[in-house]
Scaffold this active site. Structure first.
Site, short mmCIF file in Angstrom:
data_model
loop_
_atom_site.label_atom_id
_atom_site.label_comp_id
_atom_site.label_asym_id
_atom_site.label_seq_id
_atom_site.Cartn_x
_atom_site.Cartn_y
_atom_site.Cartn_z
CE LYS A 165 44.13 -23.39 -11.65
NZ LYS A 165 42.97 -24.50 -11.22
CE LYS A 265 40.19 -30.95 -12.83
NZ LYS A 265 39.44 -29.76 -12.62
MG MG Z 1 38.85 -26.12 -11.61
#
Ligand code: MG
Length: 367
Positions: A165, A265
């Site tokens: 991240k 997703k």
């Molecule tokens: Mg991502």
């Protein structure tokens, strides 16, 4: 077969690591997940789950999922849950947009279809490839040294693919990428996911600052056009995620050669029915995929496993085992990570049995 009841349950999913942090100072400590239960007149029951990554990641939030399910449920009572394309068209006619609201209902109806057919969902999605599939580990945003230490720890548990991240200031992000790559071995895969956190000038500095490093760049900027601009000035392999939410943008991305990998997703596309359509298109176009959801517990992890296990392995760039990140189990029979890999259940449907004492009383109950 007819749908006779749709109930939704709220469940908190705390994280083993205490919190999950990503670009722009965003973080979540306890995930707010929603489990949907669909009952039928023939006694077959299916379950689904939707769990946004907080209210500030995608245009989705947990209370919105439950409110949307309460809005949508009366429109599909009495409908056949095994006719998935037809059911999705009915949901789209009753509620425009809001794909994440439809995702858990669609997932529960796939669970019913699998149970009726006596087949695991991965078989219905195209077939089971090999023994298992490869996972990645997401590494919460910390200092470069802390992230390198976390990667070394998860590597010792068997993971070989890591998603950092980033999306902070360019200098720190360059340090993060270099610190983590230095603890990896040849063959390990490193992804720097900015989660839309850089402006173009910042992304341009990062990709130039790590030009000599073997790293994928994921979703550097907020819009598709900004990402395309960065894509055209770097030779790093390139992943798009937040902007990829349907077939039209996949086709545009293919025409522009905007990415090498996309992130599928399930709830971003509106459920397994639409995620499968996108998955199959990506296979036809030669685009590899990360197969996952925004977040989730055991039920979403089971759904991810069926979609990933039914995808040709060379197209599974990575997938996610969300149930290993959280401290609460909400279902028996969910797949469990083994040495950085996972397999879909062989049982009919999703292969999970929700722990109703953990789910408690329904917060939405439409009959
Ligand atoms: Mg991502």
């Amino acid at each position: 077969m007819k749908i006779t009841r749709i109930a939704a349950y709220q469940v908190d999913l705390p994280l083993h690591e205490g919190s999950y942090k990503w670009s722009g100072g965003k973080s979540v400590e306890v995930f707010d997940s929603t489990v949907v239960r669909v009952e039928t007149d023939e006694g077959v029951v299916g379950h689904g789950e939707v769990c946004p990554l907080g209210p500030f990641y995608l245009p989705a939030y947990a209370k919105g999922a439950r409110t949307g399910i309460a809005e949508l449920a009366p429109h599909i009572l009495g409908e056949d849950p095994t006719q998935l394309e037809r059911l999705n068209r009915l949901m789209d006619a009753a509620l425009l947009g809001h794909p994440y609201v439809k995702s858990a209902i669609d997932m529960a109806c796939w669970d019913i279809l699998g149970k009726v057919a006596g087949l695991p969902i991965c078989t219905l999605l195209g077939g089971r490839y090999g023994e298992d599939f490869v996972l990645y580990r997401a590494i919460s945003q910390e200092s470069p040294d802390e992230m390198a230490a976390k990667v070394a720890g998860y590597r010792s548990e068997g993971y070989r693919r890591f998603q950092l991240k980033v999306g902070s200031d360019p200098e720190s992000d360059i340090e993060r990428i270099r610190a983590v790559r230095s603890v990896l071995e040849p063959g390990d895969v490193l992804v720097a996911d900015a989660n839309t956190g850089w402006l173009k000038h910042e992304a341009a500095r990062v990709v130039r600052g790590v030009r000599d490093v073997d790293v994928y760049i994921e979703q550097p900027c907020a819009t598709y056009e900004e990402c395309l601009s960065i894509r055209r000035r770097t030779d790093h392999p390139f992943v798009l995620d937040e902007n990829i939410d349907g077939i039209p943008i996949l086709l545009r991305g293919q025409a522009d050669q905007a990415m090498d990998v996309v992130n599928i997703k399930i709830s971003k596309f509106g459920g397994l029915t639409r995620a499968r359509q996108a998955r199959d298109l990506c296979v036809s176009l030669g685009i590899a995929m990360t197969i996952e959801d925004s977040w989730g517990g055991d039920i979403i992890t089971a759904a991810i496993a069926h979609l990933a296990h039914s995808t040709p392995p060379e197209f599974v760039f990575t997938a996610t085992d969300f149930n290993s990140y959280v401290t609460v189990s909400i279902a028996e029979g969910a797949p469990q990570r083994q040495h950085g890999r996972m397999a879909a259940s062989q049982a009919a449907g999703l292969g999970v049995s929700p722990l109703m004492d953990v789910l408690g009383e329904p917060v939405v109950d439409i009959v």
